[in-house]
Design a protein around this motif. Structure first.
Motif, PDB file in Angstrom:
ATOM      1  N   THR A  44     -15.554  25.740  15.453  1.00 51.20           N
ATOM      2  CA  THR A  44     -15.908  26.420  14.644  1.00 51.20           C
ATOM      3  C   THR A  44     -18.053  25.786  13.550  1.00 51.20           C
ATOM      4  OG1 THR A  44     -14.341  27.606  14.041  1.00 51.20           O
ATOM      5  CG2 THR A  44     -15.635  27.671  11.835  1.00 51.20           C
ATOM      6  N   ARG A 172      -8.363  24.300  25.903  1.00 52.67           N
ATOM      7  CA  ARG A 172      -9.914  24.197  26.623  1.00 52.67           C
ATOM      8  C   ARG A 172     -10.045  23.059  26.817  1.00 52.67           C
ATOM      9  NH1 ARG A 172     -10.594  26.342  21.892  1.00 52.67           N
ATOM     10  NH2 ARG A 172     -11.667  26.148  20.225  1.00 52.67           N
ATOM     11  N   LYS A 207     -10.383  35.318  15.214  1.00 51.94           N
ATOM     12  CA  LYS A 207      -9.950  34.842  13.969  1.00 51.94           C
ATOM     13  C   LYS A 207      -9.414  35.878  12.334  1.00 51.94           C
ATOM     14  CE  LYS A 207     -10.017  30.970  15.042  1.00 51.94           C
ATOM     15  NZ  LYS A 207     -10.940  29.664  14.623  1.00 51.94           N
TER      16      LYS A 207
HETATM   17  C1  GLP Z   1      -7.638  22.517  15.222  1.00 48.48           C
HETATM   18  C2  GLP Z   1      -8.273  22.045  13.774  1.00 48.48           C
HETATM   19  C3  GLP Z   1      -8.531  22.797  12.172  1.00 48.48           C
HETATM   20  C4  GLP Z   1      -9.531  23.694  13.280  1.00 48.48           C
HETATM   21  C5  GLP Z   1      -8.867  24.881  13.884  1.00 48.48           C
HETATM   22  C6  GLP Z   1      -9.359  26.002  14.165  1.00 48.48           C
HETATM   23  O1  GLP Z   1      -6.280  23.000  15.167  1.00 48.48           O
HETATM   24  N1  GLP Z   1      -7.231  21.399  13.347  1.00 48.48           N
HETATM   25  O2  GLP Z   1      -9.073  21.707  11.871  1.00 48.48           O
HETATM   26  O3  GLP Z   1      -9.947  24.053  12.073  1.00 48.48           O
HETATM   27  O4  GLP Z   1      -8.061  24.263  15.314  1.00 48.48           O
HETATM   28  O5  GLP Z   1      -9.945  25.796  15.333  1.00 48.48           O
HETATM   29  P1  GLP Z   1     -11.947  26.588  15.655  1.00 48.48           P
HETATM   30  O6  GLP Z   1     -13.025  25.736  15.319  1.00 48.48           O
HETATM   31  O7  GLP Z   1     -12.191  25.401  17.536  1.00 48.48           O
HETATM   32  O8  GLP Z   1     -11.134  27.677  16.499  1.00 48.48           O
END
Ligand code: GLP
Length: 247
Positions: A44, A172, A207
């Motif tokens: 993100t 991933r 999300k």
């Molecule tokens: C991980 C991190 C988080 C993050 C979340 C979502 O577990 N520790 O800080 O917000 O994943 O990740 P992504 O942005 O890849 O969906």
């Protein structure tokens, strides 16, 4: 239902979400060139970091007096491991900026004494005078940092067992699920809540449910992000897909 004071910004797409977040960061840095910034990993914030790098290169915004603290790190991975969050931050942000190495802070996932490492990290954040502006992503299960559902809202920096669903979501980045660590060190929820200002970014359909629950659901330790309803300065920036369950 708990009333929220969070500011919600609906962006058209991921790029716009990233740009809005970058503008907030850049104006904070201009206003306070020695600010302590709280940073996150995952997919993100990559667009936010890209925008910060471009701005640094084009406009010369300086990070020489900035300090950064990251939310978390996998246990068992050394700094140099390509999957460590140290490596992620170096490769996606720090190596392009003029920030001094000793201003960059992440938990050490390979510390011999992990409990002592948690205390050391919490002390660093306190000694820096707490985070001025913290960016957060959100896990599909509502986690922030690596604070999984059920983590007490009162938690400080601590060791956490990662949920299987979180390991799968993060697989991933690794060659195989087996390589994804089972534990992490994460800033606690009370540590995150001490930040003066917080931006939470949510992108993509995966999300949408967590975003809906964050905004319209109850305050509950089962959805760690819901604590943000009690913070006085939170901006949630969502793209269309993440906002798809909102009114
Ligand atoms: C991980 C991190 C988080 C993050 C979340 C979502 O577990 N520790 O800080 O917000 O994943 O990740 P992504 O942005 O890849 O969906």
């Amino acid at each position: 239902m708990t009333q929220t004071t969070m500011r919600i910004i609906k962006a058209d797409n991921y790029d716009e979400m990233s740009q809005i977040a970058a503008e907030i960061f850049i104006s904070k840095i201009k206003q306070k060139p020695d600010a302590v910034l709280g940073l996150a990993t995952g997919s993100t914030p990559l667009g936010l970091y890209k925008n910060l790098i471009e701005d640094h290169q084009k406009n010369g915004t300086s990070y020489q007096q900035i300090h950064t603290v990251n939310l978390d790190e996998y246990i068992g991975l050394s700094k140099d491991n390509p999957n460590s969050y140290h490596s992620y931050m170096m490769n996606n942000l720090f190596k392009y900026l003029d920030i001094p190495q000793n201003h960059i802070h992440l938990p050490h996932g390979d510390a011999v004494d992990l409990l002592q490492e948690c205390e050391r990290y919490e002390t660093i954040i306190n000694d820096l005078g707490n985070v001025e502006l913290q960016v957060l992503g959100i896990g599909k299960n509502g986690h922030i940092g690596f604070n999984e559902p059920g983590t007490p809202f009162s938690s400080k920096t601590h060791i956490i067992e990662l949920k299987e669903s979180t390991r799968q979501a993060n697989a991933r980045f690794f060659n195989h699920l087996d390589e994804v660590p089972k534990q992490a060190i994460t800033m606690g929820i009370s540590t995150i809540m001490k930040s003066k200002e917080i931006i939470l970014l949510a992108s993509g359909e995966a999300k949408a449910e967590a975003t809906y629950k964050l905004i319209h659901g109850d305050l509950t330790e089962q959805l760690p992000a819901s604590i943000l309803k009690q913070h006085p300065a939170v901006t949630v920036i969502v793209d269309k897909e993440a906002a798809s369950m909102l009114d």
